[in-house]
Enzyme design. Structure first.
Site, PDB file in Angstrom:
ATOM      1  N   HIS A 173       0.721  -1.304  -0.123  1.00  0.00           N
ATOM      2  CA  HIS A 173       0.014   0.101   0.063  1.00  0.00           C
ATOM      3  C   HIS A 173       0.809   0.820   0.110  1.00  0.00           C
ATOM      4  O   HIS A 173       0.995   2.730   1.404  1.00  0.00           O
ATOM      5  CB  HIS A 173      -0.848  -0.006   1.335  1.00  0.00           C
ATOM      6  N   GLU A 209      -0.492   1.469  -5.845  1.00  0.00           N
ATOM      7  CA  GLU A 209      -0.584   0.354  -4.369  1.00  0.00           C
ATOM      8  C   GLU A 209       0.045  -1.044  -5.737  1.00  0.00           C
ATOM      9  O   GLU A 209      -1.286  -1.163  -5.850  1.00  0.00           O
ATOM     10  CB  GLU A 209      -1.715   0.270  -4.035  1.00  0.00           C
TER      11      GLU A 209
HETATM   12  C1  BG6 Z   1      -6.665   1.711  -0.306  1.00  0.00           C
HETATM   13  C2  BG6 Z   1      -8.567   1.982  -0.940  1.00  0.00           C
HETATM   14  O1  BG6 Z   1      -5.861   0.636  -0.830  1.00  0.00           O
HETATM   15  O2  BG6 Z   1      -6.900   2.057   0.884  1.00  0.00           O
HETATM   16  C3  BG6 Z   1     -10.157   2.587  -0.136  1.00  0.00           C
HETATM   17  O3  BG6 Z   1      -8.286   1.237  -2.603  1.00  0.00           O
HETATM   18  C4  BG6 Z   1      -9.402   2.891   1.028  1.00  0.00           C
HETATM   19  O4  BG6 Z   1     -11.162   2.529  -0.670  1.00  0.00           O
HETATM   20  C5  BG6 Z   1      -7.596   3.169   1.722  1.00  0.00           C
HETATM   21  O5  BG6 Z   1     -10.294   4.035   1.896  1.00  0.00           O
HETATM   22  C6  BG6 Z   1      -7.173   3.684   2.790  1.00  0.00           C
HETATM   23  O6  BG6 Z   1      -7.406   2.029   3.366  1.00  0.00           O
HETATM   24  P1  BG6 Z   1      -7.065   2.518   5.277  1.00  0.00           P
HETATM   25  O7  BG6 Z   1      -7.908   1.431   5.739  1.00  0.00           O
HETATM   26  O8  BG6 Z   1      -5.606   2.256   5.534  1.00  0.00           O
HETATM   27  O9  BG6 Z   1      -7.892   3.650   5.977  1.00  0.00           O
END
Ligand code: BG6
Length: 296
Positions: free
Chosen positions: A159, A264
């Site tokens: 991510h 990502e």
């Molecule tokens: C991304 C998703 O990978 O992560 C989004 O596509 C999401 O939908 C984002 O909002 C952040 O996620 P989190 O759980 O870290 O707030």
């Protein structure tokens, strides 16, 4: 110089270039800073929690065994959004090479967050390798199913929050012609736009992106990040823009969405199924390559 370990972090400094370094939190094995020639390459919220109280907002959180919030699978749907790897403290396995400095972290059901392994009672073994090159950051994941009887299925995703100067001057390239699932529209279509631009919230999963496509982040015509994927067919592109970032307590400063884009690499459209004894490997390489616009 070299490798420094504290109770909560591991910091690598390149032996031939002390202005290149990477900092990894044991919690989530989350890379939260990567400096290449003195310049920070990743975005990290100033309100990110680095104390293990919640996943880190920024850097490179690791997503396993489920991307997003699953609604169908009996076990995976019990897990919080993005699974259990980013909310577990990994074991530092030590150094595997001194130049380029390379270290490994491990996670298994024995040491992962027990609140979460209770919900997903599977045997698994993860080894994350982090290599700090002079001009690149390489992260490799190996996932093993040590069970003799039971298989499991999973998603994996790096991510990665990349730092940009101004998102409105930035585009992401080499995804044209790919099928994308727009998470905001809950619809799939072929993205015919030559590049991805940002003027509002973007949350898209590009599916089965050819392995040889280098995804690039380009600022005013200058490539600032190149992302090479191995065995990771999907790529999520995300920017929360004003409203979504406004709703996230750990997203600071509130206009920080102007300085980041998440690209990502992952295996998230379909699950990988690992039979007993099987191993799966994938990696991401971040670097700053020359502008390369790839034909569809
Ligand atoms: C991304 C998703 O990978 O992560 C989004 O596509 C999401 O939908 C984002 O909002 C952040 O996620 P989190 O759980 O870290 O707030």
């Amino acid at each position: 110089m070299g490798i420094e370990e504290t109770a909560t972090q591991v910091i690598l400094t390149h032996p031939e270039n002390s202005s290149s370094s990477v900092s990894i939190l044991k919690y989530g094995a989350t890379i939260f800073s990567w400096k290449s020639n003195g310049e920070e390459q990743l975005w990290l919220s100033t309100a990110a929690k680095l104390d293990g109280s919640k996943p880190v907002r920024g850097g490179i959180p690791l997503v396993f065994p489920v991307f997003g919030k699953n609604e169908d699978d009996e076990l995976l749907k019990q897990l919080p959004q993005h699974g259990l790897a980013r909310n577990s403290t990994w074991e530092f396995l030590g150094q595997v090479k001194s130049n380029p400095p390379t270290v490994q972290f491990g996670l298994s059901e024995e040491i992962a967050n027990p609140e979460l392994t209770k919900l997903w009672p599977k045997s698994f073994s993860l080894i994350l390798t982090v290599e700090l090159g002079k001009d690149h950051l390489f992260t490799d994941i190996e996932i093993k199913n040590p069970s003799q009887t039971e298989s499991f299925k999973f998603n994996w995703l790096f991510h990665t929050y990349l730092r940009v100067e101004d998102i409105e001057d930035t585009f992401v390239s080499n995804l044209a012609g790919m099928t994308t699932y727009d998470q905001l529209l809950a619809d799939s279509y072929v993205d015919k736009h030559p590049v991805v631009t940002f003027h509002e919230e973007v949350d898209k999963i590009y599916k089965n992106v050819d392995a040889d496509r280098i995804i690039q982040v380009v600022n005013r015509g200058v490539p600032i990040h190149s992302v090479k994927r191995t065995n990771l067919p999907d790529a999520v592109v995300w920017n929360p823009w004003t409203k979504k970032s406004g709703g996230m307590a750990d997203f600071e400063p509130k206009n920080g969405y102007l300085n980041m884009v998440c690209v990502e690499p992952g295996h998230v459209h379909d699950f990988v199924t690992l039979a007993p004894g099987e191993t799966w490997k994938a990696s991401q390489k971040l670097y700053n390559g020359e502008l390369k616009y790839q034909a569809i």
